[in-house]
Structures are given as C-alpha cells and as structure tokens.
Design an enzyme around this catalytic site. Structure first.
Site, PDB file in Angstrom:
ATOM      1  N   SER A 168       0.833  -1.183   0.067  1.00 25.25           N
ATOM      2  CA  SER A 168      -0.049  -0.098   0.008  1.00 25.25           C
ATOM      3  C   SER A 168       0.819   1.203   0.072  1.00 25.25           C
ATOM      4  CB  SER A 168      -1.085   0.081   1.287  1.00 25.25           C
ATOM      5  OG  SER A 168      -0.242  -0.100   2.362  1.00 25.25           O
TER       6      SER A 168
ATOM      7  N   THR B 183      -1.673   3.653   4.362  1.00 21.58           N
ATOM      8  CA  THR B 183      -0.874   4.796   4.296  1.00 21.58           C
ATOM      9  C   THR B 183       0.117   4.796   5.514  1.00 21.58           C
ATOM     10  OG1 THR B 183      -2.580   6.223   3.494  1.00 21.58           O
ATOM     11  CG2 THR B 183      -0.907   7.321   4.494  1.00 21.58           C
TER      12      THR B 183
ATOM     13  N   THR C   8       1.385   6.827   0.304  1.00 22.28           N
ATOM     14  CA  THR C   8       0.532   5.652  -0.002  1.00 22.28           C
ATOM     15  C   THR C   8       0.540   5.578  -1.343  1.00 22.28           C
ATOM     16  OG1 THR C   8      -1.599   5.040   0.603  1.00 22.28           O
ATOM     17  CG2 THR C   8      -1.415   7.293  -0.215  1.00 22.28           C
TER      18      THR C   8
ATOM     19  N   ARG D 263      -7.735   8.870  -9.656  1.00 22.50           N
ATOM     20  CA  ARG D 263      -8.071   9.027  -8.018  1.00 22.50           C
ATOM     21  C   ARG D 263      -6.934   9.682  -7.323  1.00 22.50           C
ATOM     22  NH1 ARG D 263      -7.232   7.184  -2.747  1.00 22.50           N
ATOM     23  NH2 ARG D 263      -9.118   7.568  -1.616  1.00 22.50           N
TER      24      ARG D 263
ATOM     25  N   THR E 156      -5.157   7.774   8.145  1.00 26.03           N
ATOM     26  CA  THR E 156      -4.932   6.606   7.089  1.00 26.03           C
ATOM     27  C   THR E 156      -6.474   6.107   6.797  1.00 26.03           C
ATOM     28  OG1 THR E 156      -4.131   4.525   6.682  1.00 26.03           O
ATOM     29  CG2 THR E 156      -4.810   4.984   8.968  1.00 26.03           C
ATOM     30  N   GLY E 157      -6.772   5.326   6.030  1.00 19.77           N
ATOM     31  CA  GLY E 157      -8.044   4.902   5.739  1.00 19.77           C
ATOM     32  C   GLY E 157      -8.598   5.578   4.512  1.00 19.77           C
TER      33      GLY E 157
HETATM   34  N1  ASP Z   1      -5.735   7.106   2.935  1.00 18.58           N
HETATM   35  C1  ASP Z   1      -5.330   6.547   1.750  1.00 18.58           C
HETATM   36  C2  ASP Z   1      -6.166   7.021   0.506  1.00 18.58           C
HETATM   37  O1  ASP Z   1      -7.530   7.159   0.690  1.00 18.58           O
HETATM   38  C3  ASP Z   1      -5.428   4.965   1.686  1.00 18.58           C
HETATM   39  C4  ASP Z   1      -5.338   4.554   3.156  1.00 18.58           C
HETATM   40  O2  ASP Z   1      -4.716   4.993   4.129  1.00 18.58           O
HETATM   41  O3  ASP Z   1      -5.730   3.241   2.941  1.00 18.58           O
HETATM   42  O4  ASP Z   1      -5.584   7.102  -0.724  1.00 18.58           O
END
Ligand code: ASP
Length: 337
Positions: free
Chosen positions: A94, A196, A214, A224, A247-248
């Site tokens: 990731s 991330t 990330t 995107r 993150t997320g």
């Molecule tokens: N925050 C990151 C994104 O939306 C991905 C992640 O942290 O899972 O690109």
C-alpha cells in the site's frame, strides 16, 4: 493554547532534566549521542523527547526516524527517512514500490510532508518513482509550489535525479489480475496490515515535522487522488500545537479536513486522544453515515509529547518510539457493536 500559555504550562528545557539508560526501555535502546528532554505537563505527568509515532505496524520505519533524531539530525529528515523505509519495502502493498495498482494496473502514489515552519510539499498521482515522500520534499524546498501531480510530478522528480522504475511487482500484478476476474470495487477495511504510512516526530527541542505516503486505495479509478497528498486532510503540522496524520478511506478524511481538525481541536485544549476521537465522531455521526463499510484512523501528538490514536473499526494500530522503546500500540476504536 497559544505559545505563551504553552511555555507557562510546560517545562521544556535540556537543563538537568535528562533520561539516562536506566529509564530507557528494554528491547531497542537508542544511542547515547543525544540525551532526552523531559517535559512536565500540567497534570504532573512526564513525557520525553525525541518521539516518533507512525500509523500501523512499522517498527523499522520508526527506528530509522529515531536513529536520525538520536544522531542529532533534523526532524524533517527523520520523518522523510522513516517513510522511505516503507516505500522501499516491496512487501508492503500500500506504499511505494509493490503498492497495489489502480483498476488499470498503474501504481500511482500520493505523499506529502510538512515542517516546523508550516512549509509543505506534496505529490499526487505520481508514477514510476519509489520515494514519493522525497519528491514531495523537493517540491516544498525547490519549487514555488505546494503540490505537483501526475506527469508533471514525474518529470520534476526525474529532473531532480530520481530514477524511474516499474513499481508494479509480480506479486501485486498477480493480485490485480485476480481482482480483474470480477473487478468488483469496494474499499476494504484494513487492507493487509497497513495502508498509508503517516509519521510524526518531535525532536529534543520540541520541533515537529510530519509526512505521509501511500499508493492509495487498491483498484481505485484511474486518476483518483486520496487524502494523503492534501495538506490539512492527510497531514497537518502546527509547531505551536502538535500534528496529526490520517489513514483509511481518503474521501471521508477529505470531507472533514481531518488532520487539520485534529490539530485545531488540540488548540482548543483537547488531548491528542480526545481530538482523534472527536474527528472520528465527525465522520460516524453524519446523517446516513455508512461508516460500517470503511475504516479511518488518526494518530496525533501534541507539543508536550502526548500522543493519541483512534479509528472507526478495530485493528488499527500506531507504532511509537520513545524512551528507547519501539512498540506497536493497538488503537481504541468507535465501532464496538
Ligand atoms: N488514505 C489513503 C487513501 O485514501 C489510503 C489508506 O490509508 O488506506 O488514498
């Protein structure tokens, strides 16, 4: 809290307030080159600097950042070099090299970095360059801009000496090919063991920097961009107050300008833990929030070296390196049902 009040409420001096090895943690001891600074908080608790925290289980990355700080290095170098460890790790799917691609098979990276003076740099939709965080730093230091995206970011990186390389590893390519069979897109909660990597550090003088990097959501639409390169959403540093990183599911972080929100809540007097919890609350308490389907996590640190982390769902964690101890800390979370 403004600077004057902060100075009144804390004792942040090198004089006489140092921790030796006797108080240092157990498994991973720091070098003795620099001594720690002890901060006394209003409530009588003590924290020590330097300090590094990062999203997820990334002990090698926090160890690298602490190595830089213990050698007397710059706090911005510390977070950059810490993030670079994960970018170069092909097994982390990731971040950086080996990141899972978008639905067309392109690995595209987002990253940003912010220093103690409020300077920042970011790259979005960067391809073929492993160390996105370092390109973000170059944008900050060597251009009049804050963010470069796509082909322009790549050409800038090459002009700065970064070597282009194919970031799609055989493992990630195979997983993408398996995904293509059904090609169902759904953000997955907690993709493997981290998403991330976001890192925040404070040096022994109390100066803060942060960075995040990330490859974004796996199998996202081409083009995107998530929260991670967006200053205030994926990351925010205010050297008077503290810093936060997310993150997320980036879309949800952007909609609430999450990291800036966490720092502003700390400015209003909330602890890092309370601030992270309220920022998650802003997401889950929206009318018709479908938070059960996605994850968001925040980590934060304040100027006193207090830390916090909170997520919507279980299994988010923070790695923290302080006082010679480099440990993974499970985060508390909202959805206990
Ligand atoms: N925050 C990151 C994104 O939306 C991905 C992640 O942290 O899972 O690109």
């Amino acid at each position: 809290m403004n600077r004057r009040k902060f100075i009144k409420n804390t004792a942040l001096t090198g004089a006489g307030l140092t921790l030796g090895n006797s108080l240092m943690g157990c498994d991973e001891k720091t070098s003795e080159k620099t001594k720690n600074t002890i901060i006394n908080s209003e409530n009588g608790s003590k924290t020590s600097l330097p300090l590094v925290i990062a999203t997820w289980h990334v002990k090698e990355a926090t160890a690298k950042a602490m190595e830089v700080l213990q050698a007397g290095g710059n706090v911005l170098d510390a977070v950059e070099q810490g993030c670079m460890v994960e970018e170069a790790n092909e097994n982390g799917q990731s971040v950086g090299k080996g990141g899972l691609p978008d639905r067309d098979g392109n690995v595209t990276l987002d990253a940003c970095i912010m220093d103690k003076n409020g300077n920042c740099g970011a790259v979005a939709y960067l391809q073929d360059i492993t160390h996105a965080v370092s390109v973000a730093r170059k944008v900050m230091e060597d251009t009049p801009h804050v963010m470069l995206a796509g082909e322009g970011a790549k050409q800038f990186a090459i002009s700065q000496g970064f070597e282009p390389e194919d970031l799609l590893t055989e493992t990630s390519k195979k997983e993408w090919e398996e995904w293509k069979v059904e090609a169902k897109y759904k953000p997955i909660i907690n993709i493997e063991n981290h998403d991330t990597i976001g890192m925040l550090a404070i040096d022994k003088n109390g100066d803060i920097s942060g960075a995040c990097t990330t490859s974004g959501l796996a199998y996202k639409m081409g083009g995107r961009v998530g929260d991670s390169p967006i200053i205030g959403s994926g990351l925010f540093v205010d050297n008077e107050i503290g810093a936060a990183v997310a993150t997320g599911l980036g879309e949800e972080v952007v909609k609430t300008v999450g990291s800036f929100l966490v720092v502003e809540l700390m400015r209003q007097g909330k602890s890092p833990q309370e601030a992270c919890e309220e920022a998650i609350g802003r997401i889950v308490n929206k009318p018709n929030s479908n938070y059960k389907d996605f994850q968001v996590g925040y980590i934060a640190v304040n100027k006193k070296g207090e830390t916090g982390s909170y997520s919507i769902h279980q299994w988010f964690s923070m790695t923290k390196f302080q006082n010679g101890v480099n440990e993974q800390i499970q985060s508390d979370f909202f959805n206990k049902s």
